[in-house]
Motif scaffolding. Structure first.
Motif, PDB file in Angstrom:
ATOM      1  N   ALA A 110      62.479  21.235  44.353  1.00  0.00           N
ATOM      2  CA  ALA A 110      62.518  22.700  44.303  1.00  0.00           C
ATOM      3  C   ALA A 110      62.344  23.245  45.715  1.00  0.00           C
ATOM      4  O   ALA A 110      61.880  22.549  46.621  1.00  0.00           O
ATOM      5  CB  ALA A 110      61.417  23.253  43.396  1.00  0.00           C
ATOM      6  N   ILE A 111      62.746  24.502  45.892  1.00  0.00           N
ATOM      7  CA  ILE A 111      62.588  25.233  47.141  1.00  0.00           C
ATOM      8  C   ILE A 111      61.730  26.458  46.852  1.00  0.00           C
ATOM      9  O   ILE A 111      61.887  27.106  45.811  1.00  0.00           O
ATOM     10  CB  ILE A 111      63.954  25.676  47.701  1.00  0.00           C
ATOM     11  N   ALA A 112      60.819  26.777  47.761  1.00  0.00           N
ATOM     12  CA  ALA A 112      60.006  27.982  47.618  1.00  0.00           C
ATOM     13  C   ALA A 112      60.015  28.747  48.937  1.00  0.00           C
ATOM     14  O   ALA A 112      59.978  28.143  50.011  1.00  0.00           O
ATOM     15  CB  ALA A 112      58.571  27.642  47.213  1.00  0.00           C
ATOM     16  N   LEU A 113      60.058  30.068  48.851  1.00  0.00           N
ATOM     17  CA  LEU A 113      60.170  30.924  50.041  1.00  0.00           C
ATOM     18  C   LEU A 113      58.945  31.800  50.194  1.00  0.00           C
ATOM     19  O   LEU A 113      58.494  32.417  49.230  1.00  0.00           O
ATOM     20  CB  LEU A 113      61.408  31.809  49.933  1.00  0.00           C
ATOM     21  N   SER A 114      58.453  31.872  51.442  1.00  0.00           N
ATOM     22  CA  SER A 114      57.289  32.710  51.710  1.00  0.00           C
ATOM     23  C   SER A 114      57.649  34.185  51.730  1.00  0.00           C
ATOM     24  O   SER A 114      56.868  35.021  51.273  1.00  0.00           O
ATOM     25  CB  SER A 114      56.643  32.317  53.037  1.00  0.00           C
ATOM     26  N   HIS A 115      58.834  34.515  52.291  1.00  0.00           N
ATOM     27  CA  HIS A 115      59.234  35.917  52.390  1.00  0.00           C
ATOM     28  C   HIS A 115      60.689  36.001  52.858  1.00  0.00           C
ATOM     29  O   HIS A 115      61.290  34.990  53.246  1.00  0.00           O
ATOM     30  CB  HIS A 115      58.292  36.671  53.331  1.00  0.00           C
ATOM     31  N   PRO A 133      65.937  24.597  41.593  1.00  0.00           N
ATOM     32  CA  PRO A 133      65.451  25.981  41.568  1.00  0.00           C
ATOM     33  C   PRO A 133      64.941  26.439  42.926  1.00  0.00           C
ATOM     34  O   PRO A 133      64.371  25.663  43.694  1.00  0.00           O
ATOM     35  CB  PRO A 133      64.317  25.947  40.537  1.00  0.00           C
ATOM     36  N   VAL A 134      65.167  27.727  43.206  1.00  0.00           N
ATOM     37  CA  VAL A 134      64.693  28.364  44.429  1.00  0.00           C
ATOM     38  C   VAL A 134      63.747  29.483  44.018  1.00  0.00           C
ATOM     39  O   VAL A 134      64.175  30.473  43.417  1.00  0.00           O
ATOM     40  CB  VAL A 134      65.857  28.938  45.263  1.00  0.00           C
ATOM     41  N   TYR A 135      62.458  29.348  44.330  1.00  0.00           N
ATOM     42  CA  TYR A 135      61.455  30.291  43.865  1.00  0.00           C
ATOM     43  C   TYR A 135      61.235  31.411  44.875  1.00  0.00           C
ATOM     44  O   TYR A 135      60.848  31.174  46.023  1.00  0.00           O
ATOM     45  CB  TYR A 135      60.142  29.570  43.581  1.00  0.00           C
ATOM     46  N   VAL A 136      61.477  32.646  44.419  1.00  0.00           N
ATOM     47  CA  VAL A 136      61.299  33.853  45.220  1.00  0.00           C
ATOM     48  C   VAL A 136      60.447  34.823  44.404  1.00  0.00           C
ATOM     49  O   VAL A 136      60.713  35.031  43.210  1.00  0.00           O
ATOM     50  CB  VAL A 136      62.664  34.507  45.547  1.00  0.00           C
ATOM     51  N   HIS A 137      59.450  35.410  45.022  1.00  0.00           N
ATOM     52  CA  HIS A 137      58.643  36.371  44.266  1.00  0.00           C
ATOM     53  C   HIS A 137      59.485  37.604  43.956  1.00  0.00           C
ATOM     54  O   HIS A 137      60.232  38.099  44.795  1.00  0.00           O
ATOM     55  CB  HIS A 137      57.388  36.776  45.032  1.00  0.00           C
ATOM     56  N   GLN A 138      59.333  38.110  42.733  1.00  0.00           N
ATOM     57  CA  GLN A 138      60.172  39.235  42.290  1.00  0.00           C
ATOM     58  C   GLN A 138      59.957  40.498  43.126  1.00  0.00           C
ATOM     59  O   GLN A 138      60.845  41.351  43.206  1.00  0.00           O
ATOM     60  CB  GLN A 138      59.935  39.531  40.811  1.00  0.00           C
ATOM     61  N   LEU A 139      58.807  40.625  43.771  1.00  0.00           N
ATOM     62  CA  LEU A 139      58.568  41.795  44.614  1.00  0.00           C
ATOM     63  C   LEU A 139      59.477  41.825  45.835  1.00  0.00           C
ATOM     64  O   LEU A 139      59.636  42.867  46.470  1.00  0.00           O
ATOM     65  CB  LEU A 139      57.100  41.844  45.051  1.00  0.00           C
ATOM     66  N   ILE A 151      68.427  30.886  41.891  1.00  0.00           N
ATOM     67  CA  ILE A 151      67.276  31.657  42.347  1.00  0.00           C
ATOM     68  C   ILE A 151      66.432  32.059  41.137  1.00  0.00           C
ATOM     69  O   ILE A 151      66.921  32.697  40.198  1.00  0.00           O
ATOM     70  CB  ILE A 151      67.718  32.881  43.150  1.00  0.00           C
ATOM     71  N   LYS A 152      65.178  31.671  41.166  1.00  0.00           N
ATOM     72  CA  LYS A 152      64.255  31.937  40.065  1.00  0.00           C
ATOM     73  C   LYS A 152      63.155  32.882  40.560  1.00  0.00           C
ATOM     74  O   LYS A 152      62.368  32.530  41.436  1.00  0.00           O
ATOM     75  CB  LYS A 152      63.628  30.639  39.554  1.00  0.00           C
ATOM     76  N   LEU A 153      63.143  34.079  40.019  1.00  0.00           N
ATOM     77  CA  LEU A 153      62.128  35.052  40.396  1.00  0.00           C
ATOM     78  C   LEU A 153      60.835  34.786  39.636  1.00  0.00           C
ATOM     79  O   LEU A 153      60.870  34.537  38.426  1.00  0.00           O
ATOM     80  CB  LEU A 153      62.627  36.467  40.118  1.00  0.00           C
ATOM     81  N   LEU A 159      51.995  30.944  40.952  1.00  0.00           N
ATOM     82  CA  LEU A 159      52.994  30.164  40.232  1.00  0.00           C
ATOM     83  C   LEU A 159      52.612  28.696  40.338  1.00  0.00           C
ATOM     84  O   LEU A 159      52.786  28.074  41.387  1.00  0.00           O
ATOM     85  CB  LEU A 159      54.392  30.379  40.807  1.00  0.00           C
ATOM     86  N   PRO A 160      52.062  28.090  39.251  1.00  0.00           N
ATOM     87  CA  PRO A 160      51.759  26.661  39.270  1.00  0.00           C
ATOM     88  C   PRO A 160      53.053  25.850  39.280  1.00  0.00           C
ATOM     89  O   PRO A 160      54.005  26.170  38.566  1.00  0.00           O
ATOM     90  CB  PRO A 160      50.981  26.443  37.966  1.00  0.00           C
TER      91      PRO A 160
END
Length: 264
Positions: A110-115, A133-139, A151-153, A159-160
């Motif tokens: 998986a990929i996760a983004l800080s901002h 999956p690429v995790y991006v905060h919905q905000l 892209i998964k918001l 998010l565990p």
């Protein structure tokens, strides 16, 4: 139709016949438009002039960065874990050598983004490693410039993921700004520049805009501090090759208290 990349921030856009007129990420006061004007490139062009370096920075952590520097010049980090590897943040350049080396390290789960400043070519990376999956905060969803089902918001404060790893919402730099926490060993935080490791490698800073020198408010600093204070960590890895290998939690506590005293 071309997926253009902003030359200043390195973020890739949805495919269009002509280059976009502007880059909203760079026009925001946290970033900047190059004084020479808005410019665009493509992944194919970047591959011709740049290459990636993959460097072990800890026993289970690799930094991935481009030379010569491209756009913001940040590093991505590949965290190796028993249940699958995670790519923290991203860089624009992606080539066959990079894919081959990462596959030999176990690939990416998986990929996760800080901002948003590090959204770069997240869809290209996901597709290259099996539509992960690429995790991006919905905000921060409004800042996405290339859209795709990978892209998964996520919402809320945490998010565990797996092996005790979790994404923790901090806010501050961006509303959806978050850090990655791993409890392995003595614990570590991967922070992008939601928290910026200082040049002395003993302290940190936090800012609304680094290039334009806009500070955070006391409320925002307290919110960020409260989010990470319960975490047990000893190391911290920032986006520009500055790391605190031990004593990171104490460095954060000291630095943020010092920051608050200076702005009161």
């Amino acid at each position: 139709m071309t997926h253009y990349i902003c030359s200043t921030c390195g973020v890739q856009y949805d495919a269009t016949e002509k280059a976009p007129a502007c880059c909203p990420i760079c026009e925001d006061e946290r970033q900047y438009v190059n004084p020479g004007g808005q410019a665009w490139t493509t992944l194919e062009q970047v591959r011709q002039t740049h290459r990636n370096i993959i460097e072990m920075v800890a026993s289970d952590l690799y930094a991935i960065y481009t030379t010569p520097d491209f756009a913001i010049g940040q590093r991505a980090h590949l965290l190796i874990t028993p249940s699958g590897n995670i790519l923290w943040d991203c860089i624009a350049n992606l080539d066959a050598s990079t894919i081959n080396i990462i596959e030999k390290l176990g690939g990416i789960k998986a990929i996760a983004l800080s901002h948003p400043h590090y959204f770069s070519t997240i869809v290209e990376w996901s597709h290259a490693f099996g539509n992960i999956p690429v995790y991006v905060h919905q905000l921060d969803a409004q800042w996405l410039q290339r859209h795709d089902d990978v892209i998964k918001l996520w919402a809320g404060n945490e998010l565990p993921l797996w092996d005790g790893i979790r994404l923790v919402l901090c806010g501050g730099h961006f509303a959806g700004g978050n850090v990655l926490y791993s409890p392995a060993g003595k614990g570590c935080l991967l922070v992008g520049d939601v928290v910026q490791v200082s040049s002395d490698r003993k302290t940190v800073s936090v800012m609304y805009s680094y290039p334009n020198n806009i500070p955070l408010s006391a409320t925002e600093i307290n919110t960020l501090h409260a989010a990470i204070k319960p975490l047990n960590y000893d190391a911290m890895y920032g986006a520009f090759g500055k790391y605190i290998k031990t004593g990171a939690r104490e460095a954060v506590d000291f630095s943020l208290e010092r920051y608050l005293k200076r702005i009161r």
